[in-house]
Design a protein around this motif. Structure first.
Motif, PDB file in Angstrom:
ATOM      1  N   UNK A 154      30.803  53.699  -8.223  1.00 34.02           N
ATOM      2  CA  UNK A 154      30.003  54.687  -7.488  1.00 34.02           C
ATOM      3  C   UNK A 154      28.594  54.790  -8.043  1.00 34.02           C
ATOM      4  N   UNK A 155      28.458  54.887  -9.385  1.00 26.27           N
ATOM      5  CA  UNK A 155      27.119  54.973  -9.964  1.00 26.27           C
ATOM      6  C   UNK A 155      26.308  53.712  -9.691  1.00 26.27           C
ATOM      7  N   UNK A 156      26.940  52.553  -9.829  1.00 18.81           N
ATOM      8  CA  UNK A 156      26.229  51.317  -9.574  1.00 18.81           C
ATOM      9  C   UNK A 156      25.925  51.148  -8.088  1.00 18.81           C
ATOM     10  N   UNK A 157      26.746  51.726  -7.236  1.00 25.08           N
ATOM     11  CA  UNK A 157      26.497  51.648  -5.802  1.00 25.08           C
ATOM     12  C   UNK A 157      25.242  52.424  -5.424  1.00 25.08           C
ATOM     13  N   UNK A 219      40.540  52.186  -0.726  1.00 24.39           N
ATOM     14  CA  UNK A 219      40.478  53.439   0.029  1.00 24.39           C
ATOM     15  C   UNK A 219      39.149  54.174  -0.141  1.00 24.39           C
ATOM     16  N   UNK A 220      38.194  53.567  -0.830  1.00 21.12           N
ATOM     17  CA  UNK A 220      36.885  54.189  -1.010  1.00 21.12           C
ATOM     18  C   UNK A 220      36.149  54.233   0.332  1.00 21.12           C
ATOM     19  N   UNK A 221      35.847  55.443   0.793  1.00 21.82           N
ATOM     20  CA  UNK A 221      35.234  55.609   2.109  1.00 21.82           C
ATOM     21  C   UNK A 221      33.845  54.975   2.152  1.00 21.82           C
ATOM     22  N   UNK A 222      33.055  55.154   1.098  1.00 26.47           N
ATOM     23  CA  UNK A 222      31.693  54.614   1.090  1.00 26.47           C
ATOM     24  C   UNK A 222      31.689  53.087   1.152  1.00 26.47           C
ATOM     25  N   UNK A 223      32.609  52.462   0.427  1.00 21.62           N
ATOM     26  CA  UNK A 223      32.682  51.005   0.474  1.00 21.62           C
ATOM     27  C   UNK A 223      33.149  50.522   1.843  1.00 21.62           C
TER      28      UNK A 223
END
Length: 291
Positions: A154-157, A219-223
């Protein structure tokens, strides 16, 4: 004590052999940053140093492979972990075999000491606990690697999406922008570099499918939204810049909410510990009056 001395001698011989093997092959270890193709597993296995655990207990490997994890699941976990700490299924099963052998030896040694003290049931319980713990250790390491990579995603995204949006807004082509962001490093940026590399040898749909297979948390919504944005651009010619900025804002909100949630938990725990500390001081001051 001859049996104990014999077991200790075997354990010491195994340890010395493995230490010498690692020392002789210290400069021959493959780069874990390189993407390992599963079809190259046999060649990679031949290049790895053989362990004495594999030589002595190799007959257990088919049983362990069948009873612990299916091969497809192991491959899936290795991909989602970023090929660390195991680069191939063969390396995972070799570690499983080595850890199981070590657990059996430690269980036998510890059980012998406990049984010598007149506690055979405790020796049996100890041996089972040690054997199961060592048997599960490679699988636990693999799952922890997947979870750690998912937490860092998440942080790297946020960083990667910010840089990608800047490049796209400056007029850089999408594929070149993805390549430049991939040079920043980190779980998300490495995925972008991997995707660009796959685009050079495969079609877009296959590259997107391979990219989805390497996401640590499916299941990561952002990805999932990012994959949809890439699919919309490459397959349906939809604009990508506005979608990247909107996704960047969503990721930033998620990070902010997660930080506030952790701060709230820390605040509640600190208040609870403070109340318990005050109660302890009151009890320590009042208790001598009743003794």
């Amino acid at each position: 004590m001859p049996v104990l001395a014999f077991l200790a001698a075997i354990l010491m011989a195994f340890a010395v052999y493995d230490a010498l093997t690692l020392w002789l092959h210290r400069g021959m270890r493959s780069d874990l940053l390189r993407v390992v193709v599963m079809e190259e597993e046999a060649e990679a296995l031949r290049a790895q140093p053989r362990s004495i655990w594999t030589a002595t207990l190799g007959f257990l490997l088919p049983y362990l492979e069948k009873q612990t994890l299916k091969r497809a699941r192991v491959v899936d976990w290795i991909r989602r972990s970023g090929y660390t700490p195991y680069a191939t299924p063969a390396e995972f099963y070799a570690a499983l075999l080595r850890s199981t052998a070590q657990g059996l030896l430690l269980a036998a040694l510890g059980g012998f000491f406990i049984a010598s003290a007149g506690l055979p049931w405790l020796a049996l319980v100890y041996g089972l606990m040690v054997a199961i713990a060592f048997y599960r250790r490679p699988r636990v390491r693999l799952r922890q690697s997947v979870e750690r990579r998912a937490s860092l995603m998440r942080q790297n995204m946020l960083l990667g999406l910010t840089q990608l949006g800047v490049f796209l807004q400056a007029g850089v082509s999408v594929q070149e922008a993805l390549r430049r962001v991939g040079q920043l490093g980190g779980p998300f940026c490495n995925l972008l570099a991997f995707f660009v590399a796959r685009l050079e040898v495969e079609d877009v749909q296959t590259a997107l499918r391979r990219l989805e297979e390497h996401i640590p948390d499916p299941d990561d919504v952002n990805m999932r939204l990012f994959l949809q944005d890439l699919e919309g651009y490459f397959l349906h010619q939809r604009p990508l810049t506005r979608a990247v900025w909107a996704l960047r804002d969503a990721v930033r909100r998620d990070i902010k909410n997660a930080t506030l949630s952790r701060a709230s938990q820390v605040k509640r725990r600190a208040g609870l510990y403070g109340i318990l500390a005050v109660l302890g001081m009151l009890i320590a001051g009042i208790l001598p009056e009743f003794v």
